[in-house]
Each structure stands twice: as structure tokens, then as C-alpha cells.
Motif scaffolding. Structure first.
Motif: not given
Lengths: 169, 796
Positions: B132, B134-135, B138
Motif C-alpha cells: 500500500s 501508506h506502507i 512508512d
């Protein structure tokens, strides 16, 4: 549930259909509508609540869905641009946009349509300057806005006339 | 005087036989229904199964050496699939290529990820793919990059000073990439003889086109099929395919580029960017689809900026106002690298504007700085130089105590002068420049304003009228012109028309749809020439696997070149259709015409055959005349013999508060000529939209860099002020229609014109209003603060 992506169960009514879903806690509502429900008519332009591309109706109010989390939709009613057409035909607002050449690339158009849908529900006629203020939360880089203002003005007049006729009956 | 929306409809120019009423009429747009219903297909709407997501780590410094990159912690994050750093990219790819090089400029090798040194804030340094976005983001946080900040320079003039750090020392001895000069006659001799010489330095701000859809790409790789499918938000799918093939060391035949709906381009989506190469590399390494959608914060740093330039301009004139010479030396910013379209080049081409200058020179100096690369943006140098010469023409008028409108009129190229070659070699084709100027003056009550007693209005504000006249190059002056400049694309456009069994025509074009209404205009021309109903033309746009190899949508060139290709292809289709129908109806070709859904007798419309029948004859190869081949399709290519020059004059009425510098643009009129109009509503929309972009660039937009830190200080929509609906002044559009002799149907380009005159028109109006205070503005953007400062300087 992944440690990196904690998820939350939500139930939301989208365009009249009840949806239950498990959404990552940090997923915003626009991404939820697009990625989880496939409603790609809601666009994303800035993710900080300025450009207005992602405007949808939540419980009837126009909101910028990039500024809401998906989990905040729990228990709410959402309406997106995909709900506007009637019987496979453009609704009067959409038709007014088409007639007035109120769109070019069309990326901002869903944002203006949903903003105008909320405006029309007030049943008021507005001056062009008032319309300009009301829609200033959605940006368009193609049209210069004039035709968008004309289309919304035309639609608000038609809506107000229809409301008056209903009251008269 | 004709208002653009009240112009007569019907056939315009050309042969009447080739027309229905489709050219010149406001047919409904082909593009609208899908866009109104949320059924557009923008790049981020494409979501293949099992797609992975890319995030890009960017240099936070304007200039830095990369000492080391540690990706080990990021690779351990659950969901992270692949990470690329500079050395990976160097091993697997060639540097990005340039489509429109600056003539004579050396190559600045530019890889998709920074190698040892990054040269601007936002340059990609590392990329991560994960399950994703998001990951992936991160994981970026966990990548440890050791930077050694280097001395930087962000100002174009400071970059040329002897103590400035040289940004590309392996290639250049200074930050001057190259300079180019055009000259005719003997401008220095004319300056020396001139009764009056006015000179000024004009600074044009760095802005960005800010399409509402950011860039994006979705890549799928099937190694067994050797097929790389790339969905991307671009104005030039066929050029993206070429550039990706070059960088990725693939054959063009192995790449399919698709741009279906593009949410605004404005020149920023011309050619590939580093992220395009990165997404392909990841997808090819992983055998999984990879997607990247630029976020807005990236967009402000990673997508090309525009305009920034400093122009030194001089005009020499006789005491009675005849301009005898112009010289223009300008520094134009390139940023940290040479993007696909580099810095704007058209300032030189039209530096004399509409004025008949035989002795003139223009020199472009392209400067490297530690900022985001400059690229093409609507106008491509023409708004910049217009601000310089039109501001200076007003200063000349004040020096000579002449009426600025009359000074312009007496120096303009006249219709009888054309075709006329300007000092940089541009051939102005036709037009009545003075007519547009006088129409603009009449529209805003110019004569009354000049006669009125000067002084404040009852509300205390001073009112001024400012003019800006311009000539705009649209399209390209042939492939020979492009070849001399090393451009990697043609001047032509190409189209395929193919009949189908439903009695319709499929139109295939490599021109992607980005708001310019090309689907509509192409169908209008096809319908006009072929005679088929507009609704029966289906346009398939922007897919390299389903379109003839073309050039693309930029430089206001699409209609100029495509109209010829469409006319040619539609004529071929019409002629064969009529031959088959004549055979079927047992009559002569000359007695028939295509009309809507049928071919009919001109004199007896009841004798007809449906197009669906004629087209089926050809597609099945059944019932054909003995000498006809089966099939009914045509591909045509067309290169116009020369560029077409649009022209016009803008007039702004502005009121100014002399105490605060606050000003209001109370009226803005543009009189404009784009030759034959294919669709008046679309033309109106293009001109108006570009005007608002031009007003934004003139009055509120500016990308500011802090000289000390080298950082972009306003790279968000919160503090970069593109106009909203509430910010736009009242705009009136007027129109002349002089068909260009160099294009099919007489069309001229229309997409960029509005960006050109706003800065000069508004500045001239403010300076007219404040003439008694001696204010002369020379820097964009013009803000109440800048007006107030100019007033204060004069008072002090």
C-alpha cells in the motif's frame, strides 16, 4: 489485523446502498470511496482540503472527503457524483453543465456538481457573485469559472421555480 | 464588432461541398457525458488486480552530495517489496532524453534517481514499492540517507556571478547552459541614431501550471509477452513510449502507452519524468503491476515549473514615435536539470510582438539553478516577453508624450505587409492587428478615458486603462524548423478513420484528451468533410496500440496539423463510400452525397442506401464493384507548411487606491483572432480559461525560494494562490476571424493565447492610473504590496 495497518469495521450508506467494510484507521474517506468501493468519480487533488476535487455529500452536506477518515463515515449517508444521473440520463444540473460548456478536462467537475447539488437543496436563487463565493472551495484550472457559474445559476433558477410551483399547488 | 458567442453559425471558408454545419457550430462535446457522470478514466482510476504502490524519497536540500543510503530497516517492513537507489537505476537504464533541447546545449545526463549529487529540493533519490502507499511511505521514513549539503544558488542572476557554485561542473564551466542569438539589420546603429531610447529590466515570476489532476502512472509488465503497458497522465503518449523505450533499453514495440482522460496538462505533462522510469523498473523487477500517483506536495517540487526569466529590453524610436529598433537579452531559468521541454523558447520567436521592427536582436541565456526544473507551460515564453515589450511601449509613450494606443497602431505590422518576416525569422502570415487594438480600445471607452480630466474618482481611487497587444506563434514552422533545433518530434499530426458495420466511423488518434475538446473538434471536422452524422463518429484517443504514430497535444498545434489529416482521411473515406453506393444504387458517383446515416441522390433523397449497408459491403468484401478492394479505412498524416500566428489586444480597466496600493481589475477585455473557429463555445472556453491562468500568474501566483536555505517556501495549495471563482474579474471576449492562409480551413491555434497579455495589460493600467505619481512596474506578480512599495519609492 496488521500491526502497521490497524483496521476498523464501518457501516455506511453510499448512494442508497448499505455497505459494511473493514477500513484501515488511517484511510481517508476519498480513498475509501475510490479504492474500496470503486467510486472513482470522486477525485483527489491536494489531500489538504483546498482544491475541492473530492467534494461529496455526507448527510446532505457538501464536505471535502480527503479531510475525513473513512471510519468517520460510520453510520452516515454518503452521496457521490455516480448517484446524480437519472434513468441513465444526465440530471438537470449535469445537463446545465453540458449546455453551458462548464467543463473541459472534467477532473474538477464532480466537486462542482456535488457542491451545486447541496446549494440547490436550499431552494434559493443566488446572484452570480454569491454563487462565486459559494463555489470558491472548488478549484478549476481549465474554464475560468464563468460557465460553471452560469450553469449553476441556471440550475438554481430552475430548482427555485420548481419549488415555487410545488408550493403553489 | 462581433461577440464570440453571437457569431453566425454555418459554413466558413473552404469549399462548400466539404461542409455540413458541423464546423463553426456549438455541437455538444463528445467528452462531457462520461466526465459528468464520474465515468472518466483518469490514470489513478486504473486499478489492476494485485497492484503494488510506489513512493519516492526526495532530496530535502537544494544541492547535496549523497554519501550513503541504508535501506536495510525499510526492507524489513512487512509489505515492502522492492527498493531502488541511484546505482540500481544507473545499471538498468539510460538517462532520460530531452524532446525539445535548447539549441546548442550540452547534454546534462539525468537519471531517474540522483547519482552522487542532487541538484534541487525534491529530486528523487530512492523509491520504494509496497502493498500500500501508506506502507511504502512508512518505509521511506526508515531509509537512512547521508547527505552532505553543498553551496547552492537559486537566483538566475546570482547564478552567473563568479563566486556562484557551478551546478554541473563536469559539463559546464559556469551556470550558463548556452546562449542563442537572433538578429536582423543593425539594431545598435539604429539605437545610436534614435531620438529616444527606452530601456528596462523586467522580472517574470516562477509559477506552475497546476493541473487539478497530478501526474500518475500504472505499469503492467508481462515478460513472456515482452509487453509493458503504461497508463499515464500525459499529453504525448507516443512520445512517452519513445522516451521510455530509450531509457529502459526496450524496443518501442514492447511498450504500449495509454492516456485516456487527462485532468489538465497545460504543458506540464509533455514527456517522461523520473517517476515513470522508476515505476517501470519496479514492475519489471517484481512482475507485478505498480502504481504511483503524485501527491500535491510532490507535484509542487517534482513537476516542472515555468516562466522565471529576467528580460533586459530596449526600444529605439524617432521623436514622432516610429520604433526603429528593439533589443532583448534575457536570462531564462532551467532549474537543476534539463526537463523534456527545457526552458521556454518562444520569447525569442515573437520578441518584437506585433510591431514592424526590421532592425532587432534577441539573445536567450539559459541558466542552471538549484531549483525544480523548468518545463513547458501554456505560452512557452510568450507571456514573459510580452510583459517586457508592452510595459516598455507604454514607457516610450510617456517619454514621447504620445497616446499609447496610437503609438501601438502606428508601429504595427499591417495586413498589406504580410507575409512578413520578423528579426528572429518568424513569418507572420496574416491578420489585422490594428483592428483588434482599436476594438479593444472602443470596448473599454479608451478615448473618453484619455479625454477625461485626470484625478481620483469620488471614492478616492484612480482609474487607468492598460493595453497589451501581442502576436502568438501557434503550431510549428515545419519539421525543417524543428530539425534545425534538434527537436525529437515532427510537426505533423496523424489520424485513422475506419468504417464500422453499425454505419459509424471509428476515429483513432494519439492525441490524448485533456480538456482541449479534441474529440469533439476531430469529430466535427470528420462529420463536415465526410457528411456523416456527428453522433456516428466514435473517437478513440490516446492509446499507442490503437492510433497512428503522431506528435501530440501541445504548442497550440493539434488542430492546425490534425485538421489537414482529418480532411484527407475523411475525403478518402467519402470518395470510396460514394463509389460503393453508386454501384449499389446503379447510378453515377456525382449524383450522390453522404447525408447523416445514408448516401442519397442529391435531387431525389428518397433514393438512398444506408451507410451501415455500404460500410458492411466494404467490411465483408461482398457486393463490391469489380475494381474495388475490400475494407474501408484511411490513415492520413499532415504537416502544415508553416506556423500560424494568432494575435490580439487585451485592455484592462483597473482602479487603484493610492494610499494602500490596493487595486481592482474592474474590466478585462480581450479581442482575439484564431482564424476559422471550429467550435465557438470551445474557443471561448479555451481563451477564458487561459486568461484566468494568465491573471493568476500576473497577480497572485509565485513559487518563492528562500535564498539562504534554497527551499521552496510555498509548495502547497494553502499558500500558492491559483484563482478561485471569487477571484476572477469580469472578462469580456471579442473576436475577429481572419482565416490563416497556411492551415487547412484557415484555423490558428487557440489554447495558449489567454496566458499572454494579462500581466502587461494590468500593469499598464495601474501605471496609467498612477502616472501622476510616476509609478512604473517591472516585476511580476503585481500585488497591492508591490504597488504600494512602488508608490512609496516615488514619494521618497
Amino acid at each position: 489485523m496488521s500491526a502497521l495497518e490497524p483496521e476498523v469495521d464501518i457501516t455506511v450508506t453510499v448512494n442508497g446502498e448499505i455497505v459494511t467494510a473493514r477500513a484501515p484507521a488511517r484511510l481517508h474517506a476519498a480513498d475509501f470511496l475510490r479504492q474500496r468501493l470503486g467510486l472513482t468519480g470522486t477525485h483527489i487533488g491536494c489531500e489538504q482540503g483546498v482544491c475541492g476535487m473530492c467534494t461529496v455529500l455526507v448527510d446532505g452536506e457538501a464536505v471535502k472527503s480527503c479531510l475525513m477518515l473513512a471510519v468517520q463515515l460510520d453510520g452516515r449517508q454518503v452521496q457521490t457524483v455516480e448517484s446524480l444521473a437519472e434513468d441513465d440520463r444526465l440530471n438537470p444540473l449535469q445537463q446545465a453543465f453540458k449546455d453551458e460548456h462548464a467543463l473541459q478536462c472534467g477532473f474538477c467537475t464532480p466537486g462542482f456538481l456535488m457542491t451545486a447539488t447541496a446549494l440547490a437543496r436550499r431552494g434559493e436563487r443566488l446572484s452570480r457573485n454569491e454563487i462565486r463565493e459559494e463555489i470558491a472551495g472548488v478549484l478549476c484550472r481549465c474554464t475560468g469559472y464563468d460557465n460553471i457559474v452560469k450553469a449553476i445559476e441556471k440550475h438554481l433558477e430552475e430548482t427555485a421555480d420548481a419549488d415555487a410551483a410545488r408550493v403553489a399547488r | 464588432m462581433t461577440h464570440i458567442l453571437e457569431r453566425p453559425t454555418g459554413p466558413l471558408g473552404g469549399s462548400h461541398d466539404d461542409r455540413t454545419d458541423a464546423i463553426g457550430s456549438n455541437v455538444p462535446r463528445k467528452e462531457d457525458d462520461r466526465l459528468l457522470r464520474g465515468d472518466g478514466r483518469f490514470t489513478d482510476d486504473v486499478e489492476p488486480p494485485h497492484v503494488l504502490h510506489m513512493a519516492v524519497g526526495r532530496c530535502p536540500f537544494p544541492h547535496a552530495q549523497i554519501l550513503g543510503i541504508d535501506t536495510s530497516a525499510a526492507l524489513e517492513v512487512e509489505g515492502v517489496k522492492h527498493i531502488l537507489i541511484g546505482s540500481d537505476v544507473r545499471a538498468a537504464t539510460e538517462p532520460l532524453t530531452v524532446l525539445r533541447p535548447v539549441p546548442g546545449a550540452p547534454d546534462l545526463h539525468y537519471y531517474a534517481l540522483a547519482q552522487d549529487v542532487a541538484t534541487y529540493e525534491g529530486q528523487p533519490v530512492v523509491s520504494v514499492v509496497a502493498t500500500s502507499r501508506h506502507i511504502a511511505e512508512d518505509a521511506l521514513e526508515l531509509i537512512d540517507i547521508d547527505y552532505e549539503p553543498l553551496p547552492h544558488v537559486v537566483d538566475v542572476i546570482a547564478a552567473l556571478e563568479p563566486d556562484a557554485p557551478v551546478i554541473h561542473p563536469h559539463v559546464l564551466g559556469s551556470n550558463l547552459l548556452v546562449s542563442n542569438r537572433d538578429e536582423s539589420g543593425d539594431p545598435e546603429a539604429r539605437m545610436a541614431e534614435a531620438d529616444v531610447v527606452v530601456a528596462g529590466r523586467f522580472r517574470i515570476n516562477r509559477v506552475t501550471g497546476l493541473p487539478m489532476e497530478t501526474r500518475g502512472i500504472v505499469v503492467e509488465w508481462r515478460p513472456g509477452a515482452r509487453e509493458l503497458t503504461v497508463h499515464t497522465s500525459t499529453q504525448v503518449p507516443h512520445l512517452v513510449r519513445k522516451q521510455l523505450a530509450e531509457s529502459l533499453r526496450l524496443d518501442e514495440g514492447e511498450i504500449r502507452a495509454v492516456a485516456s482522460d487527462v485532468g489538465g496538462g497545460f504543458g506540464l505533462k509533455l514527456g517522461i519524468y523520473p517517476e515513470d522510469v522508476l515505476a517501470c523498473l519496479h514492475a519489471m523487477a517484481l512482475r507485478r503491476p505498480v502504481k504511483w500517483t503524485e501527491d500535491r506536495s510532490e507535484h509542487f517540487r517534482a513537476t516542472t515549473h515555468a516562466r522565471e526569466a529576467v528580460h533586459d529590453f530596449r526600444i529605439g524610436a524617432t521623436a514622432d514615435g516610429r520604433m526603429t529598433a528593439m533589443t532583448n537579452v534575457y536570462a531564462t531559468d532551467l532549474g537543476g536539470w534539463n526537463s523534456s521541454f527545457g526552458s521556454a523558447q518562444l520569447s525569442s520567436v515573437v520578441f518584437n510582438g506585433p510591431y514592424k521592427i526590421e532592425d532587432g536582436s534577441v539573445e536567450r541565456r539559459v541558466i542552471v539553478t538549484n531549483k525544480t526544473p523548468i518545463g513547458a507551460y501554456r505560452g512557452y515564453g510568450q507571456p514573459e516577453v510580452n510583459f517586457a515589450y508592452e510595459r516598455l511601449v507604454d514607457q516610450l509613450a510617456r517619454r514621447l508624450d504620445m497616446d499609447p494606443l496610437e503609438l501601438r497602431a502606428m508601429n504595427m505590422v499591417r495586413p498589406t505587409d504580410m507575409p512578413w518576416r520578423n528579426p528572429s525569422g518568424a513569418v507572420y502570415d496574416s491578420g489585422d492587428y490594428e483592428l483588434c487594438l482599436r476594438m479593444a480600445g472602443d470596448a473599454v471607452g479608451y478615448d473618453e478615458h484619455r479625454k477625461a480630466v485626470r484625478g481620483p474618482r469620488p471614492d478616492g481611487r484612480y482609474v487607468g486603462i492598460g493595453l497589451s497587444s501581442f502576436v502568438e506563434r501557434t503550431g510549428y514552422a515545419s519539421s525543417r524548423f524543428l530539425a534545425r533545433r534538434g527537436s525529437q518530434f515532427g510537426a505533423h499530426e496523424s489520424v485513422t478513420l475506419r468504417a464500422n458495420r453499425s454505419g459509424g466511423v471509428d476515429l483513432y488518434t494519439g492525441v490524448s484528451t485533456m480538456g482541449q475538446s479534441s474529440e469533439t473538434a476531430f469529430a466535427q471536422v470528420t462529420s463536415s468533410v465526410l457528411g456523416i452524422a456527428y453522433d456516428k463518429v466514435s473517437v478513440h484517443a490516446g492509446d499507442t496500440a490503437a492510433s497512428p504514430l503522431n506528435t501530440g497535444a501541445f504548442a497550440s498545434r493539434t488542430m492546425i496539423a490534425a485538421a489537414g489529416a482529418l480532411k484527407d482521411a475523411a475525403t478518402q473515406l467519402r470518395d470510396k463510400t460514394l463509389r460503393l453506393a453508386a454501384w449499389r444504387l446503379e447510378t453515377e458517383v456525382g449524383t450522390l452525397e453522404v447525408a447523416g446515416d445514408r448516401v442519397q441522390h442529391r435531387s431525389d433523397p428518397d433514393r438512398y442506401v444506408l451507410l451501415s449497408e455500404v460500410f458492411s459491403m466494404a467490411i465483408l468484401g461482398q457486393g463490391l464493384p469489380p475494381d474495388e478492394e475490400p475494407g474501408l479505412e484511411a490513415t492520413a498524416h499532415f504537416e502544415p507548411p508553416d506556423a500560424a500566428y494568432s494575435f490580439g489586444t487585451a485592455a484592462a480597466v483597473v482602479s487603484v487606491d493610492p494610499n494602500t496600493g490596493d487595486f481592482d481589475v474592474e474590466r478585462f477585455v480581450l479581442v482575439h483572432d484564431c482564424g476559422t473557429v471550429v467550435n465557438p463555445k470551445v474557443v471561448d472556453g479555451q481563451v477564458r480559461g487561459a486568461l484566468v491562468q494568465g491573471l493568476g500568474a500576473a497577480l497572485s501566483e509565485e513559487l518563492r525560494y528562500d535564498a539562504d536555505s534554497g527551499q521552496l517556501v510555498n509548495g502547497t495549495m494553502m499558500d500558492y494562490f491559483a484563482p478561485s471563482a471569487a477571484d476572477v474579474p469580469p472578462i469580456e471576449l471579442l473576436h475577429t476571424e481572419v482565416p490563416s492562409p497556411v492551415t487547412t480551413f484557415g484555423v490558428r491555434g487557440v489554447g495558449e493565447v489567454g496566458t499572454i497579455p494579462p500581466g502587461a495589460a494590468v500593469a499598464n493600467a495601474i501605471c496609467d492610473a498612477l502616472a501622476d505619481f510616476g509609478v512604473e512596474l517591472s516585476t511580476l506578480p503585481i500585488t497591492p504590496e508591490s504597488v504600494w512599495k512602488a508608490l512609496r519609492e516615488q514619494r521618497a
